[in-house]
Write an enzyme that holds these catalytic residues in place. Sequence first.
Site, PDB file in Angstrom:
ATOM      1  N   VAL A   1      45.205  46.162  26.362  1.00 33.83           N
ATOM      2  CA  VAL A   1      43.775  46.258  26.000  1.00 33.83           C
ATOM      3  C   VAL A   1      43.276  47.704  25.996  1.00 33.83           C
ATOM      4  CG1 VAL A   1      43.150  43.922  26.765  1.00 33.83           C
ATOM      5  CG2 VAL A   1      42.954  45.840  28.380  1.00 33.83           C
TER       6      VAL A   1
ATOM      7  N   GLY B   1      44.788  38.726  28.722  1.00 33.15           N
ATOM      8  CA  GLY B   1      45.318  38.362  30.046  1.00 33.15           C
ATOM      9  C   GLY B   1      45.560  36.865  30.151  1.00 33.15           C
TER      10      GLY B   1
ATOM     11  N   ASN C   1      39.452  38.652  29.756  1.00 27.75           N
ATOM     12  CA  ASN C   1      39.907  38.237  31.073  1.00 27.75           C
ATOM     13  C   ASN C   1      40.937  39.198  31.666  1.00 27.75           C
ATOM     14  OD1 ASN C   1      40.767  35.990  33.161  1.00 27.75           O
ATOM     15  ND2 ASN C   1      42.633  36.582  32.084  1.00 27.75           N
TER      16      ASN C   1
ATOM     17  N   TYR D   1      37.381  48.833  41.395  1.00 24.41           N
ATOM     18  CA  TYR D   1      37.273  47.465  40.847  1.00 24.41           C
ATOM     19  C   TYR D   1      35.808  47.050  40.744  1.00 24.41           C
ATOM     20  CZ  TYR D   1      38.457  42.468  40.374  1.00 24.41           C
ATOM     21  OH  TYR D   1      38.585  41.167  39.945  1.00 24.41           O
TER      22      TYR D   1
ATOM     23  N   LYS E   1      33.653  46.101  37.307  1.00 34.49           N
ATOM     24  CA  LYS E   1      33.056  44.777  37.085  1.00 34.49           C
ATOM     25  C   LYS E   1      31.521  44.867  37.007  1.00 34.49           C
ATOM     26  CE  LYS E   1      36.858  42.354  36.874  1.00 34.49           C
ATOM     27  NZ  LYS E   1      37.241  41.568  35.692  1.00 34.49           N
TER      28      LYS E   1
ATOM     29  N   ARG F   1      48.903  34.651  32.519  1.00 30.93           N
ATOM     30  CA  ARG F   1      49.057  34.276  33.939  1.00 30.93           C
ATOM     31  C   ARG F   1      47.699  33.918  34.525  1.00 30.93           C
ATOM     32  NH1 ARG F   1      50.203  38.967  36.674  1.00 30.93           N
ATOM     33  NH2 ARG F   1      50.603  40.389  34.948  1.00 30.93           N
TER      34      ARG F   1
HETATM   35  P1  NAP Z   1      46.435  38.187  37.219  1.00 31.75           P
HETATM   36  O1  NAP Z   1      47.042  36.924  37.702  1.00 31.75           O
HETATM   37  O2  NAP Z   1      46.857  39.483  37.829  1.00 31.75           O
HETATM   38  O3  NAP Z   1      46.606  38.258  35.630  1.00 31.75           O
HETATM   39  C1  NAP Z   1      46.148  39.385  34.934  1.00 31.75           C
HETATM   40  C2  NAP Z   1      46.379  39.143  33.446  1.00 31.75           C
HETATM   41  O4  NAP Z   1      45.895  40.284  32.726  1.00 31.75           O
HETATM   42  C3  NAP Z   1      47.844  38.985  33.076  1.00 31.75           C
HETATM   43  O5  NAP Z   1      47.964  38.069  32.014  1.00 31.75           O
HETATM   44  C4  NAP Z   1      48.227  40.383  32.623  1.00 31.75           C
HETATM   45  O6  NAP Z   1      49.350  40.307  31.755  1.00 31.75           O
HETATM   46  C5  NAP Z   1      46.932  40.812  31.913  1.00 31.75           C
HETATM   47  N1  NAP Z   1      46.729  42.252  31.821  1.00 31.75           N
HETATM   48  C6  NAP Z   1      46.607  43.147  32.832  1.00 31.75           C
HETATM   49  N2  NAP Z   1      46.452  44.377  32.361  1.00 31.75           N
HETATM   50  C7  NAP Z   1      46.446  44.268  31.011  1.00 31.75           C
HETATM   51  C8  NAP Z   1      46.320  45.201  29.948  1.00 31.75           C
HETATM   52  N3  NAP Z   1      46.176  46.529  30.177  1.00 31.75           N
HETATM   53  N4  NAP Z   1      46.372  44.741  28.673  1.00 31.75           N
HETATM   54  C9  NAP Z   1      46.527  43.429  28.418  1.00 31.75           C
HETATM   55  N5  NAP Z   1      46.651  42.499  29.387  1.00 31.75           N
HETATM   56  C10 NAP Z   1      46.621  42.917  30.662  1.00 31.75           C
HETATM   57  O7  NAP Z   1      44.844  38.159  37.396  1.00 31.75           O
HETATM   58  P2  NAP Z   1      43.809  36.951  37.666  1.00 31.75           P
HETATM   59  O8  NAP Z   1      43.599  36.843  39.124  1.00 31.75           O
HETATM   60  O9  NAP Z   1      44.191  35.755  36.858  1.00 31.75           O
HETATM   61  O10 NAP Z   1      42.492  37.615  37.092  1.00 31.75           O
HETATM   62  C11 NAP Z   1      42.007  37.330  35.781  1.00 31.75           C
HETATM   63  C12 NAP Z   1      40.615  37.930  35.679  1.00 31.75           C
HETATM   64  O11 NAP Z   1      39.758  37.330  36.667  1.00 31.75           O
HETATM   65  C13 NAP Z   1      40.566  39.429  35.941  1.00 31.75           C
HETATM   66  O12 NAP Z   1      39.617  40.031  35.093  1.00 31.75           O
HETATM   67  C14 NAP Z   1      40.099  39.522  37.381  1.00 31.75           C
HETATM   68  O13 NAP Z   1      39.462  40.742  37.647  1.00 31.75           O
HETATM   69  C15 NAP Z   1      39.139  38.344  37.446  1.00 31.75           C
HETATM   70  N6  NAP Z   1      38.912  37.831  38.796  1.00 31.75           N
HETATM   71  C16 NAP Z   1      39.923  37.341  39.556  1.00 31.75           C
HETATM   72  C17 NAP Z   1      39.634  36.844  40.829  1.00 31.75           C
HETATM   73  C18 NAP Z   1      40.702  36.261  41.723  1.00 31.75           C
HETATM   74  O14 NAP Z   1      40.389  35.947  42.887  1.00 31.75           O
HETATM   75  N7  NAP Z   1      41.932  36.083  41.256  1.00 31.75           N
HETATM   76  C19 NAP Z   1      38.325  36.873  41.314  1.00 31.75           C
HETATM   77  C20 NAP Z   1      37.318  37.386  40.506  1.00 31.75           C
HETATM   78  C21 NAP Z   1      37.622  37.860  39.238  1.00 31.75           C
HETATM   79  P3  NAP Z   1      50.391  41.552  31.571  1.00 31.75           P
HETATM   80  O15 NAP Z   1      50.685  42.093  32.932  1.00 31.75           O
HETATM   81  O16 NAP Z   1      51.553  40.940  30.853  1.00 31.75           O
HETATM   82  O17 NAP Z   1      49.657  42.526  30.703  1.00 31.75           O
END
Ligand code: NAP
Length: 239
Positions: free
Chosen positions: A54, A12, A80, A143, A147, A15
């Site tokens: 993944v 991931g 991630n 979700y 987690k 982005r």
């Molecule tokens: P995001 O902007 O939606 O980015 C998600 C990333 O994961 C993208 O690069 C996406 O790329 C990749 N991805 C999704 N499904 C995938 C798959 N099946 N195989 C490979 N890659 C995959 O998310 P984010 O907010 O940066 O979150 C990153 C991490 O932090 C996540 O684990 C999320 O649960 C955690 N998190 C986020 C927050 C928040 O507030 N944003 C808070 C707590 C935890 P593609 O679509 O090209 O595959």
Amino acid sequence: MLNSTKVWLVTGGSRGIGQAIVQRALCGGDRVAVLARNPEKVSNENSLSLAADVCDENQLRAAVEQVITVWGRIDVVVNNAGLHRGGKASRLDLKDWEAVLDTNLSGALKVIRTAEPHLKQDASIVNIGAVVGFRGFPGDAAYASSKAGLAGLTRALSIEFAERGIRVNLVIPGLVLTDMTSSLSEKAMESMRNMIPLGRLGETKEIADVVHAVASASYMTGAFIPVDGGLMSTFGLPG
Ligand code: NAP
């Protein structure tokens, strides 16, 4: 290749938080394989794009083999990649439940199992958790379960891998504005912001800085590290 530089595999990494983790590692002079389903095609001396899901072990094997062919090893794995689908349990589509568990939990295990044969003494695995894995929010059953499961996986593997000197930790971001959270209404955002002691959202770079530090923390394993503006402190740290 200099031995002091590390080779990272960041799922991931295309982005949001993952992209910031990639940038932080590159800034430190390391080499980074960026894995996503649709990564930007960048291949240079220090970065490698890997198109893989993944959830798909064959794609993961091909991706990891590519890293080994190009750089010969993996020192840091960051799980991630994440997916959020909401809905109260009574109405939640089972397909959504499965997609979230497959990506966030089983996906992390598959990545670790695929990379593991290439991990040497002092390698580090950083899993990315979420506050909802520790605190109940209605409408977030899938979700939250994924987690919470990732937290359990982190602790189990930290013990399993300890004798090989491989560390496994969980970094727990608070609320960060990314594609994943961009669909939250302003009202929901405001009410969540009000719950955060520091009174603001996190920046992707703030999460990435901690992931970077945790990846090289040589005496830390099985730890849960919130980076959440104090949100976890409002209800106690995970035990
Ligand atoms: P995001 O902007 O939606 O980015 C998600 C990333 O994961 C993208 O690069 C996406 O790329 C990749 N991805 C999704 N499904 C995938 C798959 N099946 N195989 C490979 N890659 C995959 O998310 P984010 O907010 O940066 O979150 C990153 C991490 O932090 C996540 O684990 C999320 O649960 C955690 N998190 C986020 C927050 C928040 O507030 N944003 C808070 C707590 C935890 P593609 O679509 O090209 O595959």
